[in-house]
Motif scaffolding. Sequence first.
Motif, PDB file in Angstrom:
ATOM      1  N   PRO A 135       0.832  -1.206   0.000  1.00 22.50           N
ATOM      2  CA  PRO A 135       0.000   0.000   0.000  1.00 22.50           C
ATOM      3  C   PRO A 135       0.867   1.256   0.000  1.00 22.50           C
ATOM      4  CG  PRO A 135      -0.853  -1.597   1.555  1.00 22.50           C
ATOM      5  CD  PRO A 135       0.474  -2.127   1.089  1.00 22.50           C
ATOM      6  N   VAL A 136       0.359   2.320  -0.620  1.00 23.27           N
ATOM      7  CA  VAL A 136       1.164   3.523  -0.801  1.00 23.27           C
ATOM      8  C   VAL A 136       1.595   4.131   0.535  1.00 23.27           C
ATOM      9  CG1 VAL A 136      -0.825   5.095  -0.964  1.00 23.27           C
ATOM     10  CG2 VAL A 136       1.327   5.682  -2.091  1.00 23.27           C
ATOM     11  N   GLY A 137       0.728   4.113   1.534  1.00 20.94           N
ATOM     12  CA  GLY A 137       1.107   4.655   2.837  1.00 20.94           C
ATOM     13  C   GLY A 137       2.268   3.898   3.443  1.00 20.94           C
ATOM     14  N   GLN A 138       2.240   2.573   3.297  1.00 25.92           N
ATOM     15  CA  GLN A 138       3.322   1.735   3.814  1.00 25.92           C
ATOM     16  C   GLN A 138       4.615   2.010   3.064  1.00 25.92           C
ATOM     17  OE1 GLN A 138       2.239  -2.403   4.068  1.00 25.92           O
ATOM     18  NE2 GLN A 138       4.364  -3.084   4.259  1.00 25.92           N
ATOM     19  N   LEU A 139       4.504   2.208   1.736  1.00 25.59           N
ATOM     20  CA  LEU A 139       5.698   2.489   0.945  1.00 25.59           C
ATOM     21  C   LEU A 139       6.300   3.841   1.336  1.00 25.59           C
ATOM     22  CD1 LEU A 139       7.708   1.847  -1.273  1.00 25.59           C
ATOM     23  CD2 LEU A 139       6.042   2.682  -2.950  1.00 25.59           C
ATOM     24  N   ILE A 140       5.465   4.837   1.554  1.00 29.61           N
ATOM     25  CA  ILE A 140       5.966   6.149   1.981  1.00 29.61           C
ATOM     26  C   ILE A 140       6.718   6.023   3.300  1.00 29.61           C
ATOM     27  CG2 ILE A 140       5.264   8.418   2.840  1.00 29.61           C
ATOM     28  CD1 ILE A 140       5.121   8.310  -0.139  1.00 29.61           C
ATOM     29  N   ASP A 141       6.145   5.284   4.250  1.00 30.44           N
ATOM     30  CA  ASP A 141       6.820   5.086   5.531  1.00 30.44           C
ATOM     31  C   ASP A 141       8.159   4.387   5.337  1.00 30.44           C
ATOM     32  OD1 ASP A 141       4.766   6.298   6.912  1.00 30.44           O
ATOM     33  OD2 ASP A 141       3.769   4.408   7.443  1.00 30.44           O
ATOM     34  N   ARG A 142       8.183   3.398   4.439  1.00 29.26           N
ATOM     35  CA  ARG A 142       9.432   2.670   4.163  1.00 29.26           C
ATOM     36  C   ARG A 142      10.469   3.603   3.551  1.00 29.26           C
ATOM     37  NH1 ARG A 142      10.078  -2.784   2.741  1.00 29.26           N
ATOM     38  NH2 ARG A 142       8.260  -3.137   4.066  1.00 29.26           N
ATOM     39  N   LEU A 143      10.046   4.439   2.622  1.00 25.40           N
ATOM     40  CA  LEU A 143      10.961   5.383   1.981  1.00 25.40           C
ATOM     41  C   LEU A 143      11.534   6.369   2.991  1.00 25.40           C
ATOM     42  CD1 LEU A 143       8.938   6.131  -1.279  1.00 25.40           C
ATOM     43  CD2 LEU A 143      11.072   4.836  -1.130  1.00 25.40           C
ATOM     44  N   LYS A 144      10.693   6.847   3.896  1.00 21.11           N
ATOM     45  CA  LYS A 144      11.152   7.783   4.927  1.00 21.11           C
ATOM     46  C   LYS A 144      12.185   7.121   5.829  1.00 21.11           C
ATOM     47  CE  LYS A 144       7.830   9.997   7.059  1.00 21.11           C
ATOM     48  NZ  LYS A 144       6.472  10.217   7.646  1.00 21.11           N
ATOM     49  N   ALA A 145      11.933   5.871   6.213  1.00 22.86           N
ATOM     50  CA  ALA A 145      12.880   5.153   7.073  1.00 22.86           C
ATOM     51  C   ALA A 145      14.197   4.906   6.340  1.00 22.86           C
ATOM     52  CB  ALA A 145      12.263   3.825   7.533  1.00 22.86           C
ATOM     53  N   GLU A 146      14.118   4.550   5.057  1.00 21.13           N
ATOM     54  CA  GLU A 146      15.335   4.314   4.275  1.00 21.13           C
ATOM     55  C   GLU A 146      16.131   5.596   4.083  1.00 21.13           C
ATOM     56  OE1 GLU A 146      13.519   0.636   1.565  1.00 21.13           O
ATOM     57  OE2 GLU A 146      13.609   2.670   0.767  1.00 21.13           O
ATOM     58  N   LEU A 147      15.425   6.699   3.853  1.00 24.58           N
ATOM     59  CA  LEU A 147      16.097   7.988   3.703  1.00 24.58           C
ATOM     60  C   LEU A 147      16.806   8.371   4.999  1.00 24.58           C
ATOM     61  CD1 LEU A 147      16.751  10.642   2.278  1.00 24.58           C
ATOM     62  CD2 LEU A 147      14.471  11.460   2.909  1.00 24.58           C
ATOM     63  N   HIS A 148      16.115   8.202   6.107  1.00 26.71           N
ATOM     64  CA  HIS A 148      16.725   8.501   7.400  1.00 26.71           C
ATOM     65  C   HIS A 148      17.970   7.651   7.635  1.00 26.71           C
ATOM     66  CE1 HIS A 148      16.991   9.641  11.624  1.00 26.71           C
ATOM     67  NE2 HIS A 148      17.103   8.357  11.917  1.00 26.71           N
ATOM     68  N   ARG A 149      17.866   6.361   7.305  1.00 28.91           N
ATOM     69  CA  ARG A 149      19.004   5.452   7.505  1.00 28.91           C
ATOM     70  C   ARG A 149      20.168   5.840   6.596  1.00 28.91           C
ATOM     71  NH1 ARG A 149      16.422   1.158   7.153  1.00 28.91           N
ATOM     72  NH2 ARG A 149      16.778   0.561   4.991  1.00 28.91           N
ATOM     73  N   ALA A 150      19.888   6.178   5.356  1.00 31.56           N
ATOM     74  CA  ALA A 150      20.936   6.563   4.411  1.00 31.56           C
ATOM     75  C   ALA A 150      21.650   7.826   4.883  1.00 31.56           C
ATOM     76  CB  ALA A 150      20.348   6.767   3.021  1.00 31.56           C
ATOM     77  N   ARG A 151      20.916   8.768   5.394  1.00 31.24           N
ATOM     78  CA  ARG A 151      21.522  10.008   5.894  1.00 31.24           C
ATOM     79  C   ARG A 151      22.328   9.748   7.157  1.00 31.24           C
ATOM     80  NH1 ARG A 151      16.822  14.616   5.020  1.00 31.24           N
ATOM     81  NH2 ARG A 151      17.694  15.456   3.085  1.00 31.24           N
ATOM     82  N   TYR A 152      21.824   8.861   7.999  1.00 32.13           N
ATOM     83  CA  TYR A 152      22.529   8.527   9.247  1.00 32.13           C
ATOM     84  C   TYR A 152      23.863   7.847   8.949  1.00 32.13           C
ATOM     85  CZ  TYR A 152      23.662   6.173  13.631  1.00 32.13           C
ATOM     86  OH  TYR A 152      24.321   5.710  14.752  1.00 32.13           O
ATOM     87  N   LEU A 153      23.841   6.911   7.986  1.00 30.64           N
ATOM     88  CA  LEU A 153      25.061   6.183   7.636  1.00 30.64           C
ATOM     89  C   LEU A 153      26.110   7.105   7.006  1.00 30.64           C
ATOM     90  CD1 LEU A 153      23.539   2.907   6.143  1.00 30.64           C
ATOM     91  CD2 LEU A 153      24.697   3.168   8.351  1.00 30.64           C
ATOM     92  N   LYS A 154      25.638   8.180   6.370  1.00 28.28           N
ATOM     93  CA  LYS A 154      26.554   9.103   5.716  1.00 28.28           C
ATOM     94  C   LYS A 154      27.295   9.983   6.708  1.00 28.28           C
ATOM     95  CE  LYS A 154      26.725  12.570   2.029  1.00 28.28           C
ATOM     96  NZ  LYS A 154      25.935  13.349   1.066  1.00 28.28           N
ATOM     97  N   THR A 155      26.653  10.240   7.876  1.00 28.67           N
ATOM     98  CA  THR A 155      27.261  11.126   8.866  1.00 28.67           C
ATOM     99  C   THR A 155      28.246  10.384   9.757  1.00 28.67           C
ATOM    100  OG1 THR A 155      25.420  10.710  10.383  1.00 28.67           O
ATOM    101  CG2 THR A 155      25.254  12.627   8.915  1.00 28.67           C
TER     102      THR A 155
END
Length: 202
Positions: free
Chosen positions: A182-202
């Motif tokens: 579902p689109v809501g679930q995908l948005i939540d997944r994308l937000k979590a992945e974005l947060h993780r990607a930014r965290y790993l970069k710092t």
Amino acid sequence: MDQNFVARAAETAGMDAIVAQGIKASGHRGIFDPAGHDDALGIFALTRLLVRRCRIPVIAAGGIMDGAGIAAALAQEAVAAQMGTAFILCPETDADEAYRKALAGPAAFHTCMTDLISGRPARCLQNRFASLSDSVGIPQVPDYPIAYDAGKAFNKAARNCGESGFGAYRAGQGAPLVRAMPVGQLIDRLKAELHRARYLKT
């Protein structure tokens, strides 16, 4: 088309933002003029070129399928990422069953650029329709919208005969990364992945 010209034209027209559509994007190319030159730039090179030349915000598009891809686009100083193919398998879309099945299968690994769909270059899944581009001696494809209307009629006739290989199944090169949820679930997944990607970069 020269990126300086594009940037100036967008700003002069009063646009609020410009979309940097890389060659990996699904659907029609940003250059709709069949006589126009297309440098076929990837999303990141194009985004950086436009960011450096534009005073208006740049939105990156083309092949972005997950939070890591969004993070990469933002790292190029895009203000946002535009995504299309990533959402096709969400139950909220009107993609038909044949489209969903093709995108979820091996065809996702084989997108191609063809003008057969509409008379203008567009990226889609490789199927029987798109493969006609490789046929020897085929006539010149009519201009848009003649080819587009004919293609839709062709697909409808084929579907009536139980053949689903003539649909215009648009998809970007990141298609194998598509997820069915579902689109809501995908948005939540994308937000979590974005947060993780930014965290790993710092």
